[in-house]
Motif scaffolding. Structure first.
Motif, PDB file in Angstrom:
ATOM      1  N   ILE A  77      31.048  20.054  42.236  1.00  0.00           N
ATOM      2  CA  ILE A  77      31.163  20.743  40.946  1.00  0.00           C
ATOM      3  C   ILE A  77      30.022  20.303  40.047  1.00  0.00           C
ATOM      4  O   ILE A  77      29.780  19.107  39.862  1.00  0.00           O
ATOM      5  N   PHE A  78      29.349  21.291  39.476  1.00  0.00           N
ATOM      6  CA  PHE A  78      28.236  21.005  38.569  1.00  0.00           C
ATOM      7  C   PHE A  78      28.716  21.090  37.125  1.00  0.00           C
ATOM      8  O   PHE A  78      29.488  21.979  36.777  1.00  0.00           O
ATOM      9  N   PRO A  79      28.237  20.172  36.266  1.00  0.00           N
ATOM     10  CA  PRO A  79      28.691  20.178  34.871  1.00  0.00           C
ATOM     11  C   PRO A  79      28.161  21.376  34.076  1.00  0.00           C
ATOM     12  O   PRO A  79      28.800  21.820  33.122  1.00  0.00           O
ATOM     13  N   ALA A  83      22.068  21.701  35.567  1.00  0.00           N
ATOM     14  CA  ALA A  83      22.237  20.743  36.673  1.00  0.00           C
ATOM     15  C   ALA A  83      21.994  21.437  38.013  1.00  0.00           C
ATOM     16  O   ALA A  83      21.359  20.873  38.911  1.00  0.00           O
ATOM     17  N   ILE A  84      22.471  22.663  38.147  1.00  0.00           N
ATOM     18  CA  ILE A  84      22.245  23.429  39.376  1.00  0.00           C
ATOM     19  C   ILE A  84      20.754  23.720  39.533  1.00  0.00           C
ATOM     20  O   ILE A  84      20.182  23.568  40.615  1.00  0.00           O
ATOM     21  N   ILE A  85      20.137  24.136  38.440  1.00  0.00           N
ATOM     22  CA  ILE A  85      18.712  24.466  38.463  1.00  0.00           C
ATOM     23  C   ILE A  85      17.876  23.247  38.856  1.00  0.00           C
ATOM     24  O   ILE A  85      16.930  23.358  39.641  1.00  0.00           O
ATOM     25  N   ARG A  86      18.244  22.076  38.358  1.00  0.00           N
ATOM     26  CA  ARG A  86      17.517  20.850  38.718  1.00  0.00           C
ATOM     27  C   ARG A  86      17.647  20.560  40.207  1.00  0.00           C
ATOM     28  O   ARG A  86      16.679  20.197  40.868  1.00  0.00           O
TER      29      ARG A  86
END
Length: 129
Positions: A77-79, A83-86
């Motif tokens: 799970i991404f906050p 965060a996903i893009i990084r």
């Protein structure tokens, strides 16, 4: 339809047109979509025949996508979206560095020299580009 099984660019284009004509009566929207997408889908035929298989293949893209999926499953799970893009950016950067360090090339410098200039492609000439 595969680039490997066709002899010439003209045969590939002819098969595309035949398939679109076959679909036209029962699936007019699909035939219209094929007509609109023809140049994009068959763009590989303007390159030297030696390049067709590599251009046609999506293996490299699929491999990168699988690595992105694997890494995102580990995180779970991404906050937030950044965060996903990084993470995806890091995977792509890592892949880029891997290719640079290994000196991997899809095409040799000699085969790249055989690619026609952009203005020399028949479609662009017909469009007046």
């Amino acid at each position: 339809m595969s680039a490997d099984t066709q002899e010439t660019a003209e045969e590939i284009e002819s098969r595309w047109d035949d398939l679109a004509a076959t679909l036209a009566e029962r699936f007019p929207k699909a035939a219209a979509l094929m007509h609109e997408a023809k140049e994009d889908v068959l763009a590989f035929r303007h390159f030297p025949k030696d390049h067709w298989r590599k251009i046609w293949s999506t293996n490299l893209l699929e491999r990168v996508n699988e690595e992105i999926k694997r890494r995102t499953r580990v995180v779970g799970i991404f906050p937030n979206d950044p965060a996903i893009i990084r993470l995806v950016g890091a995977v792509l950067l890592e892949q880029h560095e891997h290719w640079q360090l290994e000196g991997r090339r899809m095409f040799s410098a000699e085969s790249m020299a055989t690619i026609p200039e952009l203005g020399d492609t028949p479609t662009l000439q017909a469009a007046g580009a």
